[in-house]
Scaffold this motif. Structure first.
Motif, PDB file in Angstrom:
ATOM      1  N   GLN A   1      14.633 -13.727   0.328  1.00 11.98           N
ATOM      2  CA  GLN A   1      13.668 -13.745  -0.602  1.00 11.98           C
ATOM      3  C   GLN A   1      12.692 -12.754  -0.350  1.00 11.98           C
ATOM      4  O   GLN A   1      11.964 -12.206  -1.121  1.00 11.98           O
ATOM      5  N   ILE A   2      12.310 -12.399   0.983  1.00 11.19           N
ATOM      6  CA  ILE A   2      11.295 -11.530   1.447  1.00 11.19           C
ATOM      7  C   ILE A   2      11.918  -9.895   0.719  1.00 11.19           C
ATOM      8  O   ILE A   2      11.081  -9.387   0.109  1.00 11.19           O
ATOM      9  N   ALA A   3      13.311  -9.926   0.767  1.00 12.67           N
ATOM     10  CA  ALA A   3      13.627  -8.604   0.071  1.00 12.67           C
ATOM     11  C   ALA A   3      13.572  -8.353  -1.426  1.00 12.67           C
ATOM     12  O   ALA A   3      13.176  -7.663  -1.859  1.00 12.67           O
ATOM     13  N   LEU A   4      13.693  -9.800  -2.067  1.00 11.51           N
ATOM     14  CA  LEU A   4      13.494  -9.976  -3.414  1.00 11.51           C
ATOM     15  C   LEU A   4      11.960  -9.630  -4.031  1.00 11.51           C
ATOM     16  O   LEU A   4      11.875  -8.598  -4.802  1.00 11.51           O
ATOM     17  N   VAL A   5      11.243 -10.093  -3.134  1.00 10.98           N
ATOM     18  CA  VAL A   5       9.728 -10.005  -3.315  1.00 10.98           C
ATOM     19  C   VAL A   5       9.470  -8.355  -3.096  1.00 10.98           C
ATOM     20  O   VAL A   5       8.627  -7.805  -3.791  1.00 10.98           O
ATOM     21  N   LYS A   6       9.933  -7.931  -2.172  1.00 11.52           N
ATOM     22  CA  LYS A   6       9.593  -6.585  -1.778  1.00 11.52           C
ATOM     23  C   LYS A   6      10.213  -5.451  -2.870  1.00 11.52           C
ATOM     24  O   LYS A   6       9.395  -4.460  -3.150  1.00 11.52           O
ATOM     25  N   GLU A   7      11.320  -5.780  -3.151  1.00 13.67           N
ATOM     26  CA  GLU A   7      11.882  -5.133  -4.514  1.00 13.67           C
ATOM     27  C   GLU A   7      10.862  -5.278  -5.679  1.00 13.67           C
ATOM     28  O   GLU A   7      10.672  -4.034  -6.417  1.00 13.67           O
ATOM     29  N   GLU A   8      10.240  -6.092  -5.758  1.00 15.80           N
ATOM     30  CA  GLU A   8       9.349  -6.260  -7.077  1.00 15.80           C
ATOM     31  C   GLU A   8       7.908  -5.588  -6.681  1.00 15.80           C
ATOM     32  O   GLU A   8       7.499  -4.817  -7.683  1.00 15.80           O
ATOM     33  N   LEU A   9       7.591  -5.721  -5.412  1.00 14.10           N
ATOM     34  CA  LEU A   9       6.409  -4.765  -4.950  1.00 14.10           C
ATOM     35  C   LEU A   9       6.615  -3.376  -5.114  1.00 14.10           C
ATOM     36  O   LEU A   9       5.664  -2.754  -5.448  1.00 14.10           O
ATOM     37  N   ASP A  10       7.684  -2.831  -4.855  1.00 14.04           N
ATOM     38  CA  ASP A  10       8.141  -1.424  -4.907  1.00 14.04           C
ATOM     39  C   ASP A  10       7.996  -0.929  -6.173  1.00 14.04           C
ATOM     40  O   ASP A  10       7.786   0.160  -6.477  1.00 14.04           O
ATOM     41  N   GLU A  11       8.196  -1.889  -7.358  1.00 12.88           N
ATOM     42  CA  GLU A  11       8.167  -1.325  -8.687  1.00 12.88           C
ATOM     43  C   GLU A  11       6.901  -1.528  -9.247  1.00 12.88           C
ATOM     44  O   GLU A  11       6.700  -0.825 -10.337  1.00 12.88           O
ATOM     45  N   LEU A  12       5.848  -1.949  -8.534  1.00 10.79           N
ATOM     46  CA  LEU A  12       4.505  -2.169  -9.160  1.00 10.79           C
ATOM     47  C   LEU A  12       3.861  -0.696  -9.647  1.00 10.79           C
ATOM     48  O   LEU A  12       3.360  -0.571 -10.622  1.00 10.79           O
ATOM     49  N   PRO A  13       3.990   0.082  -8.601  1.00  9.33           N
ATOM     50  CA  PRO A  13       3.400   1.513  -8.955  1.00  9.33           C
ATOM     51  C   PRO A  13       4.017   2.174 -10.265  1.00  9.33           C
ATOM     52  O   PRO A  13       3.131   2.962 -10.844  1.00  9.33           O
ATOM     53  N   THR A  14       5.148   1.794 -10.355  1.00  8.94           N
ATOM     54  CA  THR A  14       5.969   2.482 -11.796  1.00  8.94           C
ATOM     55  C   THR A  14       5.328   1.825 -13.072  1.00  8.94           C
ATOM     56  O   THR A  14       5.432   2.281 -14.052  1.00  8.94           O
ATOM     57  N   MET A  15       4.756   0.658 -12.827  1.00  8.61           N
ATOM     58  CA  MET A  15       4.141  -0.297 -13.848  1.00  8.61           C
ATOM     59  C   MET A  15       2.846  -0.126 -14.319  1.00  8.61           C
ATOM     60  O   MET A  15       2.625   0.067 -15.209  1.00  8.61           O
ATOM     61  N   GLN A  16       1.999  -0.012 -13.202  1.00  9.39           N
ATOM     62  CA  GLN A  16       0.623   0.317 -13.237  1.00  9.39           C
ATOM     63  C   GLN A  16       0.198   1.126 -12.018  1.00  9.39           C
ATOM     64  O   GLN A  16       0.148   0.538 -11.140  1.00  9.39           O
ATOM     65  N   ASP A  17      -0.054   2.268 -12.347  1.00  8.11           N
ATOM     66  CA  ASP A  17      -0.737   3.404 -11.315  1.00  8.11           C
ATOM     67  C   ASP A  17      -2.238   3.092 -11.349  1.00  8.11           C
ATOM     68  O   ASP A  17      -2.791   2.409 -12.183  1.00  8.11           O
ATOM     69  N   GLY A  18      -2.879   3.889 -10.454  1.00  9.77           N
ATOM     70  CA  GLY A  18      -4.329   3.917 -10.287  1.00  9.77           C
ATOM     71  C   GLY A  18      -4.832   5.310 -10.427  1.00  9.77           C
ATOM     72  O   GLY A  18      -3.979   6.152  -9.722  1.00  9.77           O
ATOM     73  N   LEU A  19      -5.659   5.780 -11.215  1.00  8.42           N
ATOM     74  CA  LEU A  19      -6.093   7.125 -11.017  1.00  8.42           C
ATOM     75  C   LEU A  19      -7.383   7.138 -10.221  1.00  8.42           C
ATOM     76  O   LEU A  19      -8.379   6.229 -10.513  1.00  8.42           O
ATOM     77  N   GLY A  20      -7.658   7.866  -9.487  1.00  8.35           N
ATOM     78  CA  GLY A  20      -8.822   7.943  -8.615  1.00  8.35           C
ATOM     79  C   GLY A  20      -9.191   9.281  -7.965  1.00  8.35           C
ATOM     80  O   GLY A  20      -8.423  10.288  -8.053  1.00  8.35           O
TER      81      GLY A  20
END
Length: 278
Positions: free
Chosen positions: A54-73
């Motif tokens: 389940q750690i691996a599953l959560v990590k997979e989703e966390l790794d996808e976060l930047p592709t869904m919403q980035d930050g400009l700074g």
């Protein structure tokens, strides 16, 4: 005051255009940008007893976060004339440092039509853990409800109750994915304590690339990096208070001062770095 260290070319572009460039955080030179917080989240979940699959599953989703919403700074430091900043961000000391009034920056941002925040970066692991604690509790709740086991249910099962259960768990997992997006609000506000001497501040704006979002790209050798420009000079010419010349920069101070004022800025202080770095 907050200070932006940059090359001579970037200094010239900022002064003449009266703009700052907010660039993609996930495509910055720091490959670990945003990942210190997500790695800490996984470690906290592991400490709470979340199993490795389940750690691996959560990590997979966390790794996808930047592709869904980035930050400009764009990054600043609370410390003027800091040698590590000259080395790392101002062309190894050949560049310059611009000192901005924090209070006028906040006033400027309040009048902006888009959402941009001035954020002081946190380096405290304790504060990061406090921020992540609600996420850990929620992830453990999802785990106990069986959401992370959804893929272990055989899709070909024929009983009506099993099919309903598959549909329910899949819906809950989609809910989990959407909920996890909330973490992007904090991903770029924390950094590893090893970087604490930078005393970093950032202007941050949320960024989701889609066909309706207007943005520019800057070509590099390996990528096209998204960015947006924000204008400050026309409404807040007093926002720039100081210019510090890098330890290897050779332009006379009076020339820098005359040039900056000629571009429409208010009276500023110009001085040379006290760092003896050659």
């Amino acid at each position: 005051m907050i200070y932006h260290y940059c090359s001579s070319e970037a200094f010239h572009a900022i002064i003449t255009s009266g703009t700052l460039r907010l660039s993609s955080m996930t495509m910055s030179n720091d490959a670990a940008e945003g990942r210190w917080l997500t790695d800490l989240l996984l470690a906290m979940c592991r400490d709470e007893g979340l199993i490795e699959s389940q750690i691996a599953l959560v990590k997979e989703e966390l790794d996808e976060l930047p592709t869904m919403q980035d930050g400009l700074g764009i990054c600043f430091s609370a410390i003027p004339d800091l040698l590590s900043q000259w080395r790392g961000y101002a062309d190894d000391g050949f560049g310059l440092c611009l000192g901005f009034s924090e209070s006028i920056v906040n006033e400027w941002l309040e009048q902006m039509p888009k959402v941009i925040d001035l954020v002081r970066i946190e380096y405290s692991k304790t504060k990061a853990e406090s921020t992540l604690a609600p996420y850990v509790r929620k992830i453990m709740e999802y785990s106990k409800s069986g959401v992370f086991s959804r893929l272990q249910i055989t899709p070909g099962a024929s009983t009506e109750s099993t099919l309903r259960n598959i549909e329910k768990l899949n819906a809950e997992f989609r809910e989990f994915q959407l909920w996890l997006l909330e973490l992007t609000d904090d991903m770029y506000k924390f950094k590893n304590p090893a970087f604490s001497e930078e005393h970093e501040w950032r202007l941050l704006a949320p960024f989701t690339s889609n066909e309706n979002r207007k943005f520019e790209v800057r070509p590099t050798r390996s990528a096209l990096k998204p960015f947006e420009t924000v204008e400050f000079r026309s409404t807040h010419p007093a926002i720039l208070n100081e210019v510090i010349l890098g330890p290897k920069h050779t332009t006379p101070e009076d020339i820098i001062k005359t040039f900056v004022i000629s571009q429409g800025y208010s009276k500023i202080n110009v001085r040379r770095s006290a760092a003896t770095y050659r």
